[in-house]
Design an enzyme around this catalytic site. Structure first.
Site, short mmCIF file in Angstrom:
data_model
loop_
_atom_site.label_atom_id
_atom_site.label_comp_id
_atom_site.label_asym_id
_atom_site.label_seq_id
_atom_site.Cartn_x
_atom_site.Cartn_y
_atom_site.Cartn_z
N ASP A 160 0.82 -1.20 0.00
CA ASP A 160 0.00 0.00 0.00
C ASP A 160 0.86 1.26 0.00
O ASP A 160 0.76 2.12 0.87
CB ASP A 160 -0.94 -0.02 1.21
CG ASP A 160 -1.93 1.12 1.17
OD1 ASP A 160 -2.25 1.59 0.07
OD2 ASP A 160 -2.38 1.56 2.25
N GLU A 410 4.41 -7.79 7.40
CA GLU A 410 3.10 -8.44 7.26
C GLU A 410 3.11 -9.66 6.32
O GLU A 410 2.26 -9.78 5.45
CB GLU A 410 2.05 -7.43 6.82
CG GLU A 410 1.83 -6.33 7.85
CD GLU A 410 0.63 -5.45 7.54
OE1 GLU A 410 0.07 -5.54 6.43
OE2 GLU A 410 0.22 -4.68 8.44
N TYR A 465 -4.98 -2.66 13.66
CA TYR A 465 -5.82 -1.52 13.32
C TYR A 465 -7.21 -1.65 13.92
O TYR A 465 -8.22 -1.43 13.26
CB TYR A 465 -5.89 -1.35 11.80
CG TYR A 465 -4.58 -0.86 11.22
CD1 TYR A 465 -4.28 0.49 11.19
CD2 TYR A 465 -3.64 -1.76 10.74
CE1 TYR A 465 -3.07 0.95 10.69
CE2 TYR A 465 -2.42 -1.32 10.23
CZ TYR A 465 -2.15 0.04 10.21
OH TYR A 465 -0.95 0.48 9.71
N GLU A 501 2.72 -0.81 13.96
CA GLU A 501 1.75 -0.03 13.20
C GLU A 501 0.44 0.03 13.97
O GLU A 501 -0.08 -1.00 14.41
CB GLU A 501 1.48 -0.64 11.81
CG GLU A 501 2.60 -0.46 10.81
CD GLU A 501 2.21 -0.92 9.41
OE1 GLU A 501 0.99 -0.91 9.09
OE2 GLU A 501 3.11 -1.30 8.63
N TRP A 546 1.59 4.45 12.79
CA TRP A 546 1.54 4.47 11.33
C TRP A 546 0.68 5.65 10.92
O TRP A 546 -0.49 5.66 11.18
CB TRP A 546 0.94 3.16 10.81
CG TRP A 546 1.08 3.03 9.32
CD1 TRP A 546 0.11 3.21 8.38
CD2 TRP A 546 2.28 2.71 8.61
NE1 TRP A 546 0.62 3.04 7.12
CE2 TRP A 546 1.95 2.72 7.24
CE3 TRP A 546 3.59 2.43 8.99
CZ2 TRP A 546 2.89 2.46 6.25
CZ3 TRP A 546 4.52 2.16 8.01
CH2 TRP A 546 4.16 2.17 6.65
#
Length: 598
Positions: A160, A410, A465, A501, A546
């Site tokens: 990304d 990741e 997240y 992150e 992040w």
């Protein structure tokens, strides 16, 4: 691989500037055999994608060509002559006049090309560099090229951030003596007030190696001889986070009584260790505060820029950050040198991002086919990954600021085949550098119940997240998920745990009195909710938000003008969350939250 520097026996000429530029589809075959037939010029260092208004250039798949004349200094008659490329993303072919004389694959590590036999001191030659930004399942990072219905080649990748390409770092012409110092490996330690600097030199010949260590005032504090040895430093001043101190290691290579080569290497004396749930620097617990970053600025793309380098470090100091991760690739050598001088701690990461077909499956995490398979991450991918890891460690192992290697971001560590893929890479990294801990950034799909490789590593680095991709807008549920996640890892492994992150996309200037996603208020509340959970766990050793700044992506439907999770905008203006982070981090002063000990 030693970085070229000017010494009494070495010289260098910087080749940065504006070069002729063209894409392969607009050139004849073998375009390097003549001056490029093009009206375009491109800046070096810079990614080429954002320099031009032509969309065909921005989205080009294939080779591009850079070209310029180069004159060899007339005093280099008896020296070896080399070209040094800080990086060429992601593959390069180097031509001197009509001849191909070197190639390199890997977009973020430097390489040298020896041109001694092809150039003449005092004369000029035509330098052409072909660069390809193409990615396949056998490159690091991986990707694939598709052909659209209109017959256009399109690059697809699974990370990304925008796939910038070109000559993003400096290019040098440099000289070496025929008999030269080829490499230096330094490891440091200390017992009480006595420091140690162990050195190993590799040379292309010569009879004797002499070494001297000077302190910051230039005073010689230790001397020795031999290609390998250990220097003792009485009353050593340690390199510490926030309090950098560098010695200079001077090395001379002699043939007979004559000095034939010299090199000077900055050295910071410090130790790094993992003990139980603690991360120790110089035997003292260290708590990471900082960011995942990107080499990303307007117009330049991933082009290194010293003005942004200085300003970014000023912002790190202003906000109270003591560290960053080089997500998701090695940064320019100048960045690590700056961190060495200013006491910023670095987690140094390879370009292995996108090794996860589960990401293609979305939040369900169901891959269309296994990640570790002949279709995607196969033996050849692993070989490219190993080569990249080797080049990263060999480049950066002498930097005191680098305290840990992150060998992937990741990856599908929850999938079968992960162990077979990563265990040889872990063994290689430990062979190349047994002094630093290893980690990888753990994707959300890889949990404390299904991850298959965490026992191979030293530190648990989580990318999570909650409150954004999971339980978006619901911070109460996010706290519960996060606390359960951290406790699960603590129960599974006795290792330090940190967050590499966590963040929420935030559009500057969007405000609300309610917890609405994309607002500056929500970003602040999101971070504060995470910090409240972090502070419950004494096993937790760090928080890296992040991201440091907004950055460019391949804009799909879920991105508007890039990734907006930055605490600063892409042009480095602070969002509201910056002041909240500043209050927290500047108050910690290196302490673990909730404690009074350093």
């Amino acid at each position: 691989m030693l970085k070229p520097i000017a010494t009494a026996t070495r010289e260098l000429v910087n080749l940065d500037g504006v070069w002729r530029f063209a894409i392969d589809s607009r050139l004849p075959e073998s375009p390097w055999t003549a001056q490029l037939d093009t009206p375009l010029e491109a800046a070096v260092p810079a990614s080429y994608n954002d320099l031009f208004t032509d969309p065909e250039i921005r989205n080009h798949v294939g080779w591009v060509y850079y070209q310029r004349p180069v004159r060899v200094p007339r005093g280099w008659t008896d020296d070896r002559v080399l070209l040094r490329f800080g990086a060429a993303t992601h593959a390069a072919r180097v031509y001197v006049d009509d001849r191909l004389i070197g190639e390199h694959i890997g977009g973020y590590t430097p390489f040298d090309v020896d041109v001694t036999e092809h150039v003449t001191a005092g004369a000029e030659f035509r330098l052409t560099v072909a660069v390809s930004g193409d990615l396949s399942n056998e490159t690091v990072p991986p990707g694939k090229i598709e052909v659209t219905g209109a017959g256009r080649r399109k690059q697809v990748y699974y990370h990304d951030f925008y796939n910038y390409a070109g000559l993003a770092r400096s290019v040098w012409l440099h000289s070496l003596p025929q008999v030269a110092i080829d490499d230096i490996v330094v490891t440091t330690g200390h017992v009480g007030t006595v420091g140690s600097v162990h050195y190993v030199t590799h040379t292309t010949g010569g009879d004797e190696v002499r070494v001297r260590l000077r302190d910051a005032r230039g005073v010689i504090v230790a001397e020795g001889s031999g290609r390998e040895g250990t220097l003792e430093v009485q009353d050593v001043t340690l390199w510490k986070p926030g309090a950098a101190y560098l010695y200079d290691l001077e090395i001379e290579l002699l043939t007979g009584a004559a000095v034939v080569d010299t090199y000077a290497l900055p050295v910071g004396v410090r130790t790094v260790e993992v003990r139980g749930y603690e991360f120790l620097i110089n035997g003292e617990p260290f708590y990471f505060t900082g960011f995942g970053k990107h080499e990303d600025t307007p117009v330049r793309g991933k082009g290194h820029d010293n003005a942004y380098l200085v300003h970014d470090f000023q912002l790190l100091e202003w906000i109270g950050a003591n560290s960053f991760r080089t997500s998701h690739y090695p940064y320019a050598e100048e960045v690590l040198e700056f961190a060495d001088r200013h006491g910023i701690v670095v987690i140094d990461e390879t370009a292995a991002v996108g090794l996860n077909m589960g990401v293609v499956g979305g939040l369900a995490g169901k891959p269309p086919f296994p990640t570790f398979s002949e279709q995607y991450a196969n033996d050849r991918t692993q070989g490219a990954h190993a080569q990249h890891l080797r080049e990263l460690i060999e480049r950066d192992r002498n930097h005191p600021s680098v305290v840990m290697w992150c060998i992937a971001n990741e990856p599908a560590s929850n999938e079968d085949g992960a162990r077979e893929y990563f265990e040889p890479l872990v063994n290689l990294a430990r062979e190349l550098d047994p002094t630093r801990p290893l980690t990888y950034a753990v994707v959300l799909f890889a949990t404390f119940t299904n991850d298959q490789i965490i026992d191979l590593f030293d530190v648990v680095s989580l990318n999570r997240y909650y409150g954004w991709y999971v339980a978006g807008g619901d911070l109460e549920t996010a706290r519960e998920y996060l606390a359960r996640d951290l406790q699960g890892w603590i129960d599974r492994v006795e290792k330090p745990i940190m967050m590499t992150e966590y963040g929420a996309d935030t559009e500057p200037g969007v405000h609300s009195v309610w917890d609405k996603v994309w607002t500056e208020e929500y970003q602040t509340a999101f971070l504060e909710a995470h910090h409240e959970v972090f502070d419950r766990f004494p096993q937790f050793v760090g928080e890296q938000v992040w991201n440091f700044a907004d950055f460019a992506t391949d804009n799909g439907l879920h991105r508007v003008d890039g990734n907006k999770k930055g605490i600063f905008t892409r042009d480095r203006k602070p969002k509201s969350a910056a002041t909240s982070l500043r209050r927290r981090w500047r108050g910690l002063d290196g302490r673990k939250p909730g404690t009074t000990e350093h």
